[in-house]
Design an enzyme around this catalytic site. Structure first.
Site, PDB file in Angstrom:
ATOM      1  N   LEU A  21      17.926 -16.256 -44.528  1.00  0.00           N
ATOM      2  CA  LEU A  21      17.658 -16.152 -45.937  1.00  0.00           C
ATOM      3  C   LEU A  21      16.569 -17.140 -46.506  1.00  0.00           C
ATOM      4  O   LEU A  21      16.747 -18.470 -46.310  1.00  0.00           O
ATOM      5  CB  LEU A  21      19.016 -16.216 -46.695  1.00  0.00           C
ATOM      6  CG  LEU A  21      19.960 -15.159 -46.355  1.00  0.00           C
ATOM      7  CD1 LEU A  21      21.118 -15.276 -47.135  1.00  0.00           C
ATOM      8  CD2 LEU A  21      19.490 -13.695 -46.689  1.00  0.00           C
ATOM      9  N   ASP A  22      15.745 -16.703 -47.471  1.00  0.00           N
ATOM     10  CA  ASP A  22      14.666 -17.808 -47.992  1.00  0.00           C
ATOM     11  C   ASP A  22      15.586 -17.952 -49.277  1.00  0.00           C
ATOM     12  O   ASP A  22      16.100 -17.118 -49.904  1.00  0.00           O
ATOM     13  CB  ASP A  22      13.667 -17.043 -47.999  1.00  0.00           C
ATOM     14  CG  ASP A  22      12.453 -17.950 -49.046  1.00  0.00           C
ATOM     15  OD1 ASP A  22      12.599 -19.118 -48.745  1.00  0.00           O
ATOM     16  OD2 ASP A  22      11.776 -17.202 -49.959  1.00  0.00           O
ATOM     17  N   LYS A  23      15.560 -19.428 -49.437  1.00  0.00           N
ATOM     18  CA  LYS A  23      16.188 -20.021 -50.689  1.00  0.00           C
ATOM     19  C   LYS A  23      15.536 -19.476 -52.042  1.00  0.00           C
ATOM     20  O   LYS A  23      16.262 -19.074 -52.729  1.00  0.00           O
ATOM     21  CB  LYS A  23      16.255 -21.407 -50.557  1.00  0.00           C
ATOM     22  CG  LYS A  23      17.175 -21.873 -51.668  1.00  0.00           C
ATOM     23  CD  LYS A  23      17.417 -23.499 -51.623  1.00  0.00           C
ATOM     24  CE  LYS A  23      16.092 -24.243 -52.429  1.00  0.00           C
ATOM     25  NZ  LYS A  23      16.334 -25.489 -52.485  1.00  0.00           N
TER      26      LYS A  23
END
Length: 181
Positions: A21-23
């Site tokens: 997951l990209d933050k």
């Protein structure tokens, strides 16, 4: 939500054992703000050079830094000549502003550019606490001189924790972030 482009991908999804997951903008609201700043003695005056570069960048951090600079200094960088600007995904950006080389990004990236980030005006213990608390740090230099460290915070989306917990029941979850690059 998750976008699945074809039936085959959906059929294979049961085999997924790691989710990345990209933050910024995925787990967070995507609207970071500068919440703290540390400047070298002449750093505030050099912040306008940093702003000139950030005005050209598209990352949400760049927009936050530009807004902060405009508020802090009451100026825009419209009269600055910016050239040779380059974005390096996950690291930062650099360019030349009015003949001065400006580098903005992660600490490790600035160090890889030959920058000394251990300076007496910066409380390194405090910076490590900020890192541990999940806030982002953006380091900036002008002409190979560390100018400032800006601390940014982006609010976690209300559903992020619940979504991660649900995903962790099915797979290992990893968060991708340029913060620790």
């Amino acid at each position: 939500g998750i976008l699945i482009r074809d039936a085959r991908s959906l059929e294979l999804s049961h085999k997924v054992n790691i989710v990345l997951l990209d933050k910024t903008g995925t787990l967070t609201e995507g609207a970071p703000k500068v919440v703290e700043s540390y400047f070298c003695p002449e750093g505030k005056s050099e912040l306008s050079y940093v702003n000139a570069i950030e005005n050209q960048a598209s990352h949400p951090f760049a927009k936050a830094i530009s807004q902060y600079t405009k508020t802090l200094l009451g100026i825009d960088s419209l009269n600055f000549h910016v050239e040779e600007i380059q974005n390096v995904p996950g690291m930062g950006c650099f360019g030349v502003v009015n003949g001065k080389k400006v580098v903005v990004g992660s600490r490790s990236w600035l160090e890889s550019q030959g920058m000394n980030t251990v300076v007496d005006w910066l409380p390194h213990g405090e910076i490590e606490k900020i890192k541990a608390n999940g806030k982002s740090r953006v380091w900036a230099s002008v002409d190979q001189h560390l100018t400032c460290v800006l601390i940014l915070d982006d609010q976690l989306r209300s559903e992020a924790k619940q979504a991660i917990l649900a995903l962790q029941k099915e797979a290992q979850v990893k968060i991708l972030s340029g913060d620790n690059a």
